[in-house]
Design a protein around this motif. Sequence first.
Motif, PDB file in Angstrom:
ATOM      1  N   ASN A 262      87.293  35.179  56.671  1.00 48.61           N
ATOM      2  CA  ASN A 262      87.678  36.203  55.827  1.00 48.61           C
ATOM      3  C   ASN A 262      88.209  38.126  56.009  1.00 48.61           C
ATOM      4  O   ASN A 262      89.061  38.638  55.867  1.00 48.61           O
ATOM      5  N   ALA A 263      86.764  38.669  56.930  1.00 44.32           N
ATOM      6  CA  ALA A 263      87.344  39.903  57.308  1.00 44.32           C
ATOM      7  C   ALA A 263      87.220  39.647  58.830  1.00 44.32           C
ATOM      8  O   ALA A 263      88.092  41.266  58.746  1.00 44.32           O
ATOM      9  N   ILE A 264      87.410  39.042  59.394  1.00 45.39           N
ATOM     10  CA  ILE A 264      88.744  38.787  61.019  1.00 45.39           C
ATOM     11  C   ILE A 264      89.836  39.049  60.290  1.00 45.39           C
ATOM     12  O   ILE A 264      90.683  40.130  60.756  1.00 45.39           O
ATOM     13  N   VAL A 265      90.706  38.114  59.250  1.00 43.81           N
ATOM     14  CA  VAL A 265      91.654  38.128  59.008  1.00 43.81           C
ATOM     15  C   VAL A 265      92.181  39.739  58.717  1.00 43.81           C
ATOM     16  O   VAL A 265      93.759  39.418  58.947  1.00 43.81           O
ATOM     17  N   LEU A 290      84.665  23.875  52.401  1.00 39.70           N
ATOM     18  CA  LEU A 290      86.043  22.862  52.748  1.00 39.70           C
ATOM     19  C   LEU A 290      87.247  24.234  52.163  1.00 39.70           C
ATOM     20  O   LEU A 290      87.789  24.365  52.666  1.00 39.70           O
ATOM     21  N   LYS A 291      86.883  24.181  50.993  1.00 41.14           N
ATOM     22  CA  LYS A 291      87.914  25.512  49.504  1.00 41.14           C
ATOM     23  C   LYS A 291      88.420  26.483  50.679  1.00 41.14           C
ATOM     24  O   LYS A 291      89.238  27.134  50.959  1.00 41.14           O
ATOM     25  N   GLU A 292      87.140  27.395  50.938  1.00 47.53           N
ATOM     26  CA  GLU A 292      87.425  28.592  51.410  1.00 47.53           C
ATOM     27  C   GLU A 292      87.946  28.583  52.672  1.00 47.53           C
ATOM     28  O   GLU A 292      88.882  29.132  53.560  1.00 47.53           O
ATOM     29  N   ILE A 293      87.547  27.479  53.996  1.00 51.65           N
ATOM     30  CA  ILE A 293      87.842  27.471  55.009  1.00 51.65           C
ATOM     31  C   ILE A 293      89.158  27.041  55.274  1.00 51.65           C
ATOM     32  O   ILE A 293      89.972  27.679  55.825  1.00 51.65           O
ATOM     33  N   ALA A 294      89.600  26.209  54.184  1.00 51.97           N
ATOM     34  CA  ALA A 294      91.078  25.259  53.775  1.00 51.97           C
ATOM     35  C   ALA A 294      91.987  26.739  53.479  1.00 51.97           C
ATOM     36  O   ALA A 294      93.308  27.143  54.270  1.00 51.97           O
ATOM     37  N   GLY A 295      91.799  27.900  52.539  1.00 51.04           N
ATOM     38  CA  GLY A 295      92.328  29.098  52.477  1.00 51.04           C
ATOM     39  C   GLY A 295      91.809  29.920  53.749  1.00 51.04           C
ATOM     40  O   GLY A 295      93.595  30.501  53.644  1.00 51.04           O
ATOM     41  N   VAL A 296      91.571  29.927  54.585  1.00 52.43           N
ATOM     42  CA  VAL A 296      91.832  30.781  55.600  1.00 52.43           C
ATOM     43  C   VAL A 296      92.744  29.932  57.013  1.00 52.43           C
ATOM     44  O   VAL A 296      93.571  30.714  57.401  1.00 52.43           O
ATOM     45  N   LEU A 297      92.691  28.661  56.990  1.00 53.85           N
ATOM     46  CA  LEU A 297      93.202  27.746  57.861  1.00 53.85           C
ATOM     47  C   LEU A 297      94.776  27.783  57.247  1.00 53.85           C
ATOM     48  O   LEU A 297      95.776  27.990  58.120  1.00 53.85           O
ATOM     49  N   ARG A 298      95.085  27.988  56.200  1.00 51.49           N
ATOM     50  CA  ARG A 298      96.723  28.228  55.307  1.00 51.49           C
ATOM     51  C   ARG A 298      97.052  29.444  56.129  1.00 51.49           C
ATOM     52  O   ARG A 298      98.504  29.496  56.094  1.00 51.49           O
ATOM     53  N   LEU A 299      96.842  30.823  55.640  1.00 56.24           N
ATOM     54  CA  LEU A 299      96.866  31.884  56.609  1.00 56.24           C
ATOM     55  C   LEU A 299      97.672  32.288  57.416  1.00 56.24           C
ATOM     56  O   LEU A 299      97.655  31.174  58.665  1.00 56.24           O
ATOM     57  N   PRO A 300      99.258  33.041  57.660  1.00 58.68           N
ATOM     58  CA  PRO A 300      99.723  32.403  58.797  1.00 58.68           C
ATOM     59  C   PRO A 300      98.973  32.744  60.134  1.00 58.68           C
ATOM     60  O   PRO A 300      99.935  32.950  61.057  1.00 58.68           O
ATOM     61  N   CYS A 301      98.076  33.386  60.165  1.00 58.61           N
ATOM     62  CA  CYS A 301      97.557  34.142  61.321  1.00 58.61           C
ATOM     63  C   CYS A 301      96.989  33.509  61.419  1.00 58.61           C
ATOM     64  O   CYS A 301      95.871  33.663  62.517  1.00 58.61           O
ATOM     65  N   VAL A 302      96.102  32.252  61.355  1.00 59.21           N
ATOM     66  CA  VAL A 302      95.362  31.643  61.995  1.00 59.21           C
ATOM     67  C   VAL A 302      96.096  29.710  61.492  1.00 59.21           C
ATOM     68  O   VAL A 302      96.818  29.568  61.284  1.00 59.21           O
ATOM     69  N   TYR A 303      95.560  29.429  63.753  1.00 64.15           N
ATOM     70  CA  TYR A 303      96.279  28.111  64.027  1.00 64.15           C
ATOM     71  C   TYR A 303      95.657  27.218  62.831  1.00 64.15           C
ATOM     72  O   TYR A 303      94.502  27.470  62.153  1.00 64.15           O
ATOM     73  N   SER A 304      96.753  26.271  62.083  1.00 62.70           N
ATOM     74  CA  SER A 304      96.289  25.173  60.810  1.00 62.70           C
ATOM     75  C   SER A 304      95.711  23.685  62.329  1.00 62.70           C
ATOM     76  O   SER A 304      95.766  23.004  61.978  1.00 62.70           O
ATOM     77  N   PHE A 305      94.025  24.212  63.113  1.00 57.85           N
ATOM     78  CA  PHE A 305      93.893  23.374  63.815  1.00 57.85           C
ATOM     79  C   PHE A 305      92.173  24.134  64.116  1.00 57.85           C
ATOM     80  O   PHE A 305      92.002  24.585  63.555  1.00 57.85           O
TER      81      PHE A 305
END
Length: 595
Positions: A262-265, A290-305
Amino acid sequence: MMEDIEDLLVGNGGVAPGFRLPVASVGLNPRKKTKRHLEKQPLVPDPLQSLIIPGTQTIYIKTFGCSHNQSDSEYMAGQLSAYGYALCEDPEEADLWLINTCTVKSPSQSAMDTTISKGRAAKKPLVVAGCVPQGSRNLKELEGVSIVGVQQIDRVVEVVEETLKGHEVRLLNRKTLPALDLPKVRKNKIVEILPINVGCLGACTYCKTKHARGHLGSYTVDSLIRRVRTVITEGVREIWLSSEDTGAYGRDIGVNLPVLLNAIVMELPSNGSTMLRIGMTNPPYILEHLKEIAGVLRLPCVYSFLHVPVQSGSDAVLSAMNREYTVKEFGTVVDTLTELVPGMQIATDIICGFPGETDEDFAQTVGLIKKYKFAQVHISQFYPRPGTPAARMKKVPSNVVKKRSRDLTAVFESFSPYDGMEGQLERIWITEVATDGVHLVGHTKGYIQVLIAAPENLLGTSAIVRITSIGRWSVFGEVIEFFNQENKNVSSNEIKSSYERCSSCADANGSCAKQPEDHRHKHFIRWLLRKRKNTVGAENAAALGAKGTEEWTQVHGSMAERAFVDKTLVAGMTVSFLIVVALLLQFGFQNVIFV
């Protein structure tokens, strides 16, 4: 009994991760002038030593292993380059070879042995770095060469300098993590491999890397954020978070992975020009987040991978591996992320033929791979690594191991993971040149590889493409529109607003659902020039096919010449138009006076 090298962050007077202690003088061990050493690696004659000017030599760097190793090599290359040493790709042209090694598998170490033998035969001074010497410092193959440990890469210049003088230098004792702000020469200028921690908390029975990288040592959030800010200003368009286990980050310093993510994004540009890729993480340490990481992976600037190794589909084998999770818990990770993150892609690893693996165990592994049909599976055969508990276990016959590896590979290759993508519009981020030297490689939000025909000056840009065809390992796309890549500093609220705007227009797959805007009515001439340039570039790339990079360079040069001619013609047309207008105005004015 292996020597105790687990002294990471111990005895440092409480120095925080991410900061260096003052550099002490390097310890030298002049090579003994025995006949054996003279045959292997002749010392530089004393009369010539005074002629050696540090920083004037050429260095060849060979890297084996993971992205963390690649980052270490880039840091070492940066320091050597900053000191004046030239870097080269041709080992024959080099005055010294620097070999950064990997100890994960036997083939990697065998490749190191071969490289060292070639260096000795060519009478090249050798410096060996990486996990092999750190984890097995007494190997016969390392006799007579200089060594720099994984925690000592900030002193590579000293080691190289002394090695060129004919000294054997060994720096292996760990003191603290190397600083993140060291000079760096990236293999890919627009991709930053950012190590967030070293070592891990696990104790897998087959793993040799723990012997080299040691117990978990995390960089502070502040030091990582400073590095992110720096690389963005340097034009980096993709940041890879790398470590032996990304999910374990921060547990030694009182934080966790979601806090760092969250700090990086919040530091990434709001226009989506720079993407974040989260590195390999083992299941145990992300289950509670898992839920917090999923929230980050949904962000447009993070690859969903995400790369999540399972290693086996059998609980009995996982227990023998001491992996600290069950197949059901791995399934929870996959199912949760797939449900919460649109277009989520997960890669995994499998070890075939682990000691004690039965036919039933292997069948369960095959069943797991068939169930999830992963687009990426890294399949390897079990290799006993010296000094590990698994090396002492009863082995599965080698012919059985090879057969299981072939069978699982056949199952994996029977999948068509990209069916249905043809005709879709996807946003991609273009980061590298394909191995054919013609296409560029971009990745979708789900990190699916897309090959496009385009000139190299588009590296680092983002584009909307239409998927034209699909393959087993990648898809091909046609560029529809490029995004403006201008970056600017924005507030946290603006970034959040940008996420919401982008998320609101995403389709079910996490792709941009809006059609690219047509700018022809806004500026016809600019659109015409851009359209002609893109069309010509695509035609030339298609015509070249799989030809060499030299011909591609010639075509690229001819494209630049065309662009210059085009602009000159437009300028001439504009001047001519203005002259005609001026003449008409002058003629009309004279007629009025005459009347």
